[in-house]
Write an enzyme that holds these catalytic residues in place. Structure first.
Site, short mmCIF file in Angstrom:
data_model
loop_
_atom_site.label_atom_id
_atom_site.label_comp_id
_atom_site.label_asym_id
_atom_site.label_seq_id
_atom_site.Cartn_x
_atom_site.Cartn_y
_atom_site.Cartn_z
N PHE A 101 25.43 46.69 90.06
CA PHE A 101 25.20 47.01 88.68
C PHE A 101 26.43 48.49 88.76
CE2 PHE A 101 21.42 44.95 89.06
CZ PHE A 101 21.46 44.66 87.54
N GLU A 102 26.34 49.42 89.83
CA GLU A 102 26.98 50.50 89.60
C GLU A 102 27.35 51.28 90.82
OE1 GLU A 102 27.46 53.97 86.15
OE2 GLU A 102 25.84 54.24 87.39
#
Length: 543
Positions: A372-373
């Protein structure tokens, strides 16, 4: 004139799509989960290539947060018609199991540098799409069809449908025009039109078959009608290494062809150069080139007389070897990252990095390997042997904050030397690895943590010589010294990417990373990044 040594795009540059505009050649390649999406290289002589753009660079075009490893942007198709560039691409959201969520889009631009438009959604019936511009003005969209019901194979053939650019959508019926050969796994379609010896036009269909492993191949077929029926090439495969395990260019497949202004024909195709007895392609799937010729039978053949790809090829230009072997020291004072760098998945770059005070500041986000990040900025490994070095200014408060140097393939395959801290706040260096033998993603710690002072930046470095990786560090005023044992760099390869054959598609990167598992986005500042290619006698097939 000396022959060119393949590949022309070394390192992770798979699924090439080539087009010529005047005297300029462009190749688009897949980028998968690496952002921005799609690499486009430019050349005027087919020998020397420069990265000019990655066109999918904003959220409206591409957001891959949550895309698993080796998903994201698959098999772009670049073409030029009606005074503009057309780029077709897939964003794959799921690839494992019986279902594949693969969404196909179109963007256009008046020049290769852009501006590139917001995407037009095409379909989601399968991946590897391309767009064919017929000479009557009509446009045709082709992609492989995915059938989750099929057994044992899920590749259902090549679909054709008309595209209406005024309506910005596909129109009319869908027809399955080609089911491939007994090699199976037919994908990667490209359509062409060319007059035969009798002056009548042929439609040609070039596809990829055999998966992305060692049975990969470029299949060729033709028809007098765009919707078939298509007959397969007399040799079936115009490029393949599947029956030649000792050929230096392996995994040859997924091709496209182009003609030069003086009428010569070249096929570009993906390839891999395995190393070690375990046949691991650390540099991932690269782009190679072969000269081809049209014979009196109106079929395309490799010019050297066999469909096995040649290591050495005659092209119009001569490669600048000095540029290929040049050391690159990246500084961060210009206000923008060098084009060599990419990051993972997110279009919201301000959340993971900034260029401030002549340094690259990474904001610690999720763990290394997050889908995701994560704050990880890296460049491709493009040589079998190289040195890399950086300096990090980072003062963690505990063991959940870390920043440093990584050799990275995927969430399950990486090495990471990080500045972190013990639970009492004392800084230390921690060497971590995640390898194929631990598919649950659990870390190994090849060396004991090394306590370091709670002040001053730390230099971190690594050397790779073929399959041997060694990390180093230096405190202020010191020379680099090794930390930990020699590690197996060959795990940073498709063959060790955490999936079965045909499941890992990228290549090795080296770069800088930062994580803050406390959720406070603690920053780490990197002063520079150095990448130095090294000529090593053990690298048999180096360019």
């Amino acid at each position: 004139m000396p022959l060119l040594t393949n590949p022309i795009l070394p390192g992770f540059n798979p699924d090439p799509s080539i087009c010529r505009v005047g005297d300029d050649y462009y190749i688009a390649t897949s980028t998968f989960e690496w952002y921005p999406g799609v690499q486009i290289h430019h050349s005027r002589d087919l020998a020397n290539w420069a990265l000019v753009t990655r066109p999918l660079d904003r959220k409206s075009q591409l957001d891959m947060r949550g895309d698993p490893d080796s998903c994201g942007v698959w098999a772009p198709c670049l073409s030029y018609a009606d005074g503009q560039f057309w780029l077709i691409y897939t964003d794959v959201k799921r690839k494992d199991g019986s279902f594949k969520d693969a969404h196909n889009y179109l963007v256009t631009a008046p020049s290769i540098e852009g501006p590139w438009s917001d995407p037009i959604y095409m379909n989601s019936s399968g991946f590897d799409p391309s767009l064919f511009h017929d000479d009557d003005g009509r446009k045709w969209f082709v992609n492989m069809l995915w059938d989750h019901r099929a057994r044992p194979l899920l590749f259902a053939g090549i679909a054709l449908q008309e595209y209406d650019h005024e309506q910005r959508k596909l129109v009319g019926p869908v027809k399955n025009i080609y089911q491939g050969t007994d090699l199976k796994l037919v994908e990667g379609p490209h359509l062409y039109k060319r007059a035969g010896k009798d002056g009548k036009p042929w439609y040609y269909l070039m596809t990829a078959e055999g998966g992305t492993g060692y049975d990969h191949a470029v299949t060729f077929a033709r028809s007098r009608n765009i919707d078939g029926p298509y007959e397969t090439h007399p040799e079936k495969y115009v490029v393949t290494s599947k029956d030649k395990p000792l050929n230096p260019l392996q995994r040859a497949g997924h091709g496209d062809w182009v003609e030069t202004p003086d009428g010569r024909t070249y096929i570009v195709h993906l390839t891999g150069r395995p190393t070690t007895q375990k046949r691991r392609c650390v540099l991932g799937r690269e782009t190679a080139i072969q000269e081809a010729e049209w014979r009196d039978d109106d079929w395309l053949w490799l010019k050297h007389g066999t469909n096995v790809p040649a290591l050495h090829v005659d092209v119009p230009g001569t490669r600048d070897e000095d540029a290929y072997w040049a050391e690159k020291r990246y500084e961060f004072a210009s206000g923008s990252l060098d084009k060599d760098f990419q990051w993972l998945r997110t279009p919201e770059t301000e959340r993971i990095f900034a260029l401030e005070g002549g340094k690259l500041r990474l904001f610690g986000r999720e763990s290394i390997g997050s889908w995701f990040e994560q704050a990880l900025v890296a460049r491709r490994q493009t040589h079998f042997s190289y040195d890399a070095e950086t300096e990090v200014d980072f003062y963690p408060g505990d063991e959940r904050q870390m920043a440093g140097l990584t050799a990275y393939y995927s969430r399950y395959n990486f090495f990471y030397l990080a500045v972190t801290a013990h639970s009492d706040g004392q800084r230390e260096l921690l060497l971590m690895s995640s390898e194929m033998s631990f598919p649950d993603g659990k870390l190994r710690f090849p060396a004991e943590p090394v306590p370091i002072p709670n002040n001053h930046p730390v230099r971190l470095a690594l050397t790779i010589r073929g399959n041997r990786l060694q990390f180093f560090y230096a405190l202020e005023g010191e020379h680099l010294k090794p930390i930990g044992p020699v590690l197996d760099a060959s795990i940073l390869s498709d063959e060790c990417g955490g999936h079965a054959e045909h499941g890992s598609f990228t290549g090795a990167f080296v770069g800088m990373a930062a994580s803050d598992l406390n959720g406070t986005a603690k920053p780490a500042d990197f002063s520079y990044f150095l990448y130095r290619p090294v000529r090593d006698p053990s690298d048999r097939y180096e360019v």
